[in-house]
Scaffold this motif. Structure first.
Motif, PDB file in Angstrom:
ATOM      1  N   SER A 191       0.833  -1.204   0.000  1.00  0.00           N
ATOM      2  CA  SER A 191       0.000   0.000   0.000  1.00  0.00           C
ATOM      3  C   SER A 191       0.865   1.250   0.000  1.00  0.00           C
ATOM      4  O   SER A 191       2.079   1.191   0.213  1.00  0.00           O
ATOM      5  CB  SER A 191      -0.922  -0.004   1.222  1.00  0.00           C
ATOM      6  N   ILE A 192       0.238   2.392  -0.245  1.00  0.00           N
ATOM      7  CA  ILE A 192       0.957   3.661  -0.303  1.00  0.00           C
ATOM      8  C   ILE A 192       0.091   4.754   0.311  1.00  0.00           C
ATOM      9  O   ILE A 192      -1.120   4.783   0.117  1.00  0.00           O
ATOM     10  CB  ILE A 192       1.355   4.026  -1.755  1.00  0.00           C
ATOM     11  N   ARG A 193       0.731   5.611   1.088  1.00  0.00           N
ATOM     12  CA  ARG A 193       0.021   6.711   1.735  1.00  0.00           C
ATOM     13  C   ARG A 193       0.911   7.939   1.807  1.00  0.00           C
ATOM     14  O   ARG A 193       2.139   7.843   1.711  1.00  0.00           O
ATOM     15  CB  ARG A 193      -0.378   6.311   3.159  1.00  0.00           C
TER      16      ARG A 193
ATOM     17  N   ALA B 263     -12.551  12.065  15.061  1.00  0.00           N
ATOM     18  CA  ALA B 263     -12.350  12.490  13.666  1.00  0.00           C
ATOM     19  C   ALA B 263     -11.591  11.400  12.918  1.00  0.00           C
ATOM     20  O   ALA B 263     -11.144  10.403  13.491  1.00  0.00           O
ATOM     21  CB  ALA B 263     -11.572  13.806  13.617  1.00  0.00           C
ATOM     22  N   GLY B 264     -11.436  11.633  11.623  1.00  0.00           N
ATOM     23  CA  GLY B 264     -10.637  10.751  10.777  1.00  0.00           C
ATOM     24  C   GLY B 264      -9.998  11.569   9.668  1.00  0.00           C
ATOM     25  O   GLY B 264     -10.507  12.630   9.285  1.00  0.00           O
ATOM     26  N   ALA B 265      -8.882  11.105   9.161  1.00  0.00           N
ATOM     27  CA  ALA B 265      -8.213  11.743   8.026  1.00  0.00           C
ATOM     28  C   ALA B 265      -8.242  10.758   6.864  1.00  0.00           C
ATOM     29  O   ALA B 265      -7.779   9.618   6.998  1.00  0.00           O
ATOM     30  CB  ALA B 265      -6.784  12.119   8.384  1.00  0.00           C
ATOM     31  N   TYR B 266      -8.784  11.210   5.733  1.00  0.00           N
ATOM     32  CA  TYR B 266      -9.034  10.327   4.596  1.00  0.00           C
ATOM     33  C   TYR B 266      -8.316  10.828   3.349  1.00  0.00           C
ATOM     34  O   TYR B 266      -8.422  12.002   2.987  1.00  0.00           O
ATOM     35  CB  TYR B 266     -10.536  10.240   4.334  1.00  0.00           C
ATOM     36  N   GLY B 267      -7.593   9.928   2.697  1.00  0.00           N
ATOM     37  CA  GLY B 267      -6.911  10.267   1.454  1.00  0.00           C
ATOM     38  C   GLY B 267      -7.870  10.223   0.278  1.00  0.00           C
ATOM     39  O   GLY B 267      -8.264   9.147  -0.174  1.00  0.00           O
ATOM     40  N   GLU B 268      -8.226  11.387  -0.206  1.00  0.00           N
ATOM     41  CA  GLU B 268      -9.176  11.464  -1.330  1.00  0.00           C
ATOM     42  C   GLU B 268      -8.570  10.910  -2.621  1.00  0.00           C
ATOM     43  O   GLU B 268      -9.272  10.363  -3.466  1.00  0.00           O
ATOM     44  CB  GLU B 268      -9.616  12.915  -1.540  1.00  0.00           C
ATOM     45  N   SER B 269      -7.274  11.062  -2.779  1.00  0.00           N
ATOM     46  CA  SER B 269      -6.554  10.500  -3.924  1.00  0.00           C
ATOM     47  C   SER B 269      -5.089  10.352  -3.522  1.00  0.00           C
ATOM     48  O   SER B 269      -4.649  10.929  -2.529  1.00  0.00           O
ATOM     49  CB  SER B 269      -6.679  11.396  -5.165  1.00  0.00           C
ATOM     50  N   GLY B 270      -4.353   9.553  -4.292  1.00  0.00           N
ATOM     51  CA  GLY B 270      -2.923   9.411  -4.029  1.00  0.00           C
ATOM     52  C   GLY B 270      -2.573   8.383  -2.985  1.00  0.00           C
ATOM     53  O   GLY B 270      -1.392   8.204  -2.674  1.00  0.00           O
ATOM     54  N   GLU B 271      -3.564   7.704  -2.426  1.00  0.00           N
ATOM     55  CA  GLU B 271      -3.325   6.666  -1.433  1.00  0.00           C
ATOM     56  C   GLU B 271      -4.119   5.416  -1.823  1.00  0.00           C
ATOM     57  O   GLU B 271      -5.196   5.526  -2.408  1.00  0.00           O
ATOM     58  CB  GLU B 271      -3.764   7.110  -0.037  1.00  0.00           C
ATOM     59  N   GLY B 272      -3.586   4.257  -1.465  1.00  0.00           N
ATOM     60  CA  GLY B 272      -4.319   3.037  -1.763  1.00  0.00           C
ATOM     61  C   GLY B 272      -3.417   1.826  -1.732  1.00  0.00           C
ATOM     62  O   GLY B 272      -2.466   1.772  -0.953  1.00  0.00           O
ATOM     63  N   TRP B 273      -3.673   0.863  -2.615  1.00  0.00           N
ATOM     64  CA  TRP B 273      -2.934  -0.391  -2.589  1.00  0.00           C
ATOM     65  C   TRP B 273      -2.751  -0.904  -4.004  1.00  0.00           C
ATOM     66  O   TRP B 273      -3.389  -0.437  -4.953  1.00  0.00           O
ATOM     67  CB  TRP B 273      -3.633  -1.421  -1.709  1.00  0.00           C
ATOM     68  N   PHE B 274      -1.842  -1.876  -4.137  1.00  0.00           N
ATOM     69  CA  PHE B 274      -1.444  -2.332  -5.470  1.00  0.00           C
ATOM     70  C   PHE B 274      -0.795  -3.709  -5.351  1.00  0.00           C
ATOM     71  O   PHE B 274      -0.685  -4.274  -4.254  1.00  0.00           O
ATOM     72  CB  PHE B 274      -0.492  -1.323  -6.114  1.00  0.00           C
ATOM     73  N   ASP B 275      -0.350  -4.222  -6.477  1.00  0.00           N
ATOM     74  CA  ASP B 275       0.290  -5.542  -6.537  1.00  0.00           C
ATOM     75  C   ASP B 275       1.788  -5.359  -6.295  1.00  0.00           C
ATOM     76  O   ASP B 275       2.532  -4.986  -7.197  1.00  0.00           O
ATOM     77  CB  ASP B 275       0.017  -6.164  -7.910  1.00  0.00           C
ATOM     78  N   GLY B 276       2.237  -5.629  -5.060  1.00  0.00           N
ATOM     79  CA  GLY B 276       3.636  -5.427  -4.710  1.00  0.00           C
ATOM     80  C   GLY B 276       4.575  -6.345  -5.475  1.00  0.00           C
ATOM     81  O   GLY B 276       5.645  -5.919  -5.936  1.00  0.00           O
ATOM     82  N   TYR B 277       4.190  -7.598  -5.631  1.00  0.00           N
ATOM     83  CA  TYR B 277       5.011  -8.540  -6.394  1.00  0.00           C
ATOM     84  C   TYR B 277       5.121  -8.081  -7.850  1.00  0.00           C
ATOM     85  O   TYR B 277       6.186  -8.155  -8.459  1.00  0.00           O
ATOM     86  CB  TYR B 277       4.400  -9.936  -6.318  1.00  0.00           C
TER      87      TYR B 277
END
Length: 390
Positions: free
Chosen positions: A50-52, A142-156
């Motif tokens: 993932s990336i944040r 409260a919460g902090a939410y990444g509207e874009s630019g954050e998420g997950w992917f295929d690391g391998y």
């Protein structure tokens, strides 16, 4: 300019370095020594991938801002003969949740992230309930939410794409384990592998991940990086969670969607986190005692869960401050370290590869200055304090 570079470790860090070196200067000889070309035990392949940008230190935010830029354009960057790799990048966002006790830190971090250009929204409890109606917000502020630019992917997939592109650009990959290094004075002159081959070098890079401490010891350097096992659980649930991000609970438990199921995990307590635990074992007690209760509390629909699969991978854990150590050690002129990412290696790999290639080719960082992550802070006992450790 040094011309023969030997990189120890061909995971995301080592392959990123190899890619950027060959892409920047095709005259540089690059040899990557990787003991397991299947990456079966590699942290790059076994992580939650993932990336944040939701960090509390400017440099970590900037490294991940470049990371998402790189991942978004991976098809063009790592194309080989018209074939464009895909890593299934899903920008579903991170959602960091805070109780009243953590609200001040969340706000402070959010202000820094916004100032550096990260697209993060700060949501009060009512807004959280509106955006994520499946969430139990009773104890949240409260919460902090990444509207874009954050998420997950295929690391391998990312590791393979970097490796194949580096090879297409002329980097040589050797399937062997490094058994020794020959050091003369302040320089490493040869890297010796278990296959009996010796590789002369002008620069050697330790990118050996969870095994970097062993490699560093071969040149007489003690690096505070240890292999810490982290277990990940893939769970099925009848829960229907619309617009589900990668959620970080105040307890430290995280989860995110994975197809029609979910993956989840947490770090063990500091007093139950020994080094070098076997990867063929999974900490099921951690799931039963910590993860499941936290998930069921935060998402009532998770009362009904079933573990479908589980596995363990290593964090290359920097016990000094849980941040990467990047750059030279003052005792060895031509050995560069890229270790101790403590779970952030996949997302910080592109910025690290670019930075180390600059250090080798130009003797300095020319884009993003990574010098604050150097060895000096360890030797001078100046830890970088990251408040958003996952």
């Amino acid at each position: 300019m040094d011309s023969r570079v030997v990189v120890v470790g061909g995971g995301v860090i080592g392959s990123s370095i190899a890619y950027f070196l060959r892409a920047s200067d095709p005259s540089v000889s690059v040899t990557v020594i990787e003991r397991d070309p299947t990456y079966a035990r590699s942290s790059s392949a076994l992580s939650a991938a993932s990336i944040r940008q939701q960090f509390s230190t400017p440099l970590s935010i900037q490294m991940s801002l470049y990371g998402i830029e790189f991942l978004r354009s991976i098809g063009e960057r790592l194309e080989i003969d018209g074939a464009k790799p895909s890593i299934d990048l899903h920008e579903g966002g991170y959602l960091f949740l805070a109780t009243p006790a953590g609200l001040g830190t969340l706000r402070e971090n959010h202000a820094l992230q916004q100032r550096l250009g990260a697209n993060i929204s700060l949501l009060d409890r009512e807004a959280l309930q509106t955006r994520f109606p499946w969430l139990n917000t009773d104890d949240l502020a409260a919460g902090a939410y990444g509207e874009s630019g954050e998420g997950w992917f295929d690391g391998y997939g990312l590791v393979q794409a970097l490796r194949k592109k580096a090879q297409a650009l002329g980097a040589r990959y050797v399937a062997a384990e490094v058994s020794a290094m020959r050091r003369t004075g302040r320089r490493v002159t040869e890297v010796i592998a278990s296959n009996g081959e010796s590789y002369p070098c002008d620069v050697v890079v330790d990118a050996a991940g969870a095994w970097s401490r062993t490699v560093a010891a071969m040149v007489g350097i003690d690096i505070p990086v240890f292999a810490r096992r982290r277990s990940i659980f893939n769970v099925s649930s009848p829960a229907q969670l619309a617009h589900c991000p990668l959620l970080i609970d105040p307890s430290g438990v995280y989860f995110r969607p994975e197809g029609r199921s979910f993956i989840c995990g947490t770090s063990p307590s500091a007093d139950n986190d020994p080094d070098d635990l076997p990867l063929d074992e999974v900490d099921h007690a951690l799931f039963d005692d910590v993860i499941w209760p936290a998930l069921a509390h935060r998402v009532p629909q998770f009362e009904a869960l079933r573990v479908q699969n589980s596995w363990s991978g290593y964090y290359e854990y920097n016990v000094f401050d849980q941040n990467a150590i990047i750059g030279h050690h003052p005792d060895v002129d031509n050995c560069i370290f890229a270790n101790g990412f403590s779970g952030h290696g996949l997302q910080q790999g592109p910025a690290t590869g670019r930075g180390i290639s600059e250090l080798i080719l130009h003797g300095r960082y020319t884009t993003l200055d990574l010098s604050s992550l150097g060895f000096a802070r360890v030797l001078e006992n100046r830890p970088i304090v990251e408040k958003n450790v996952v």
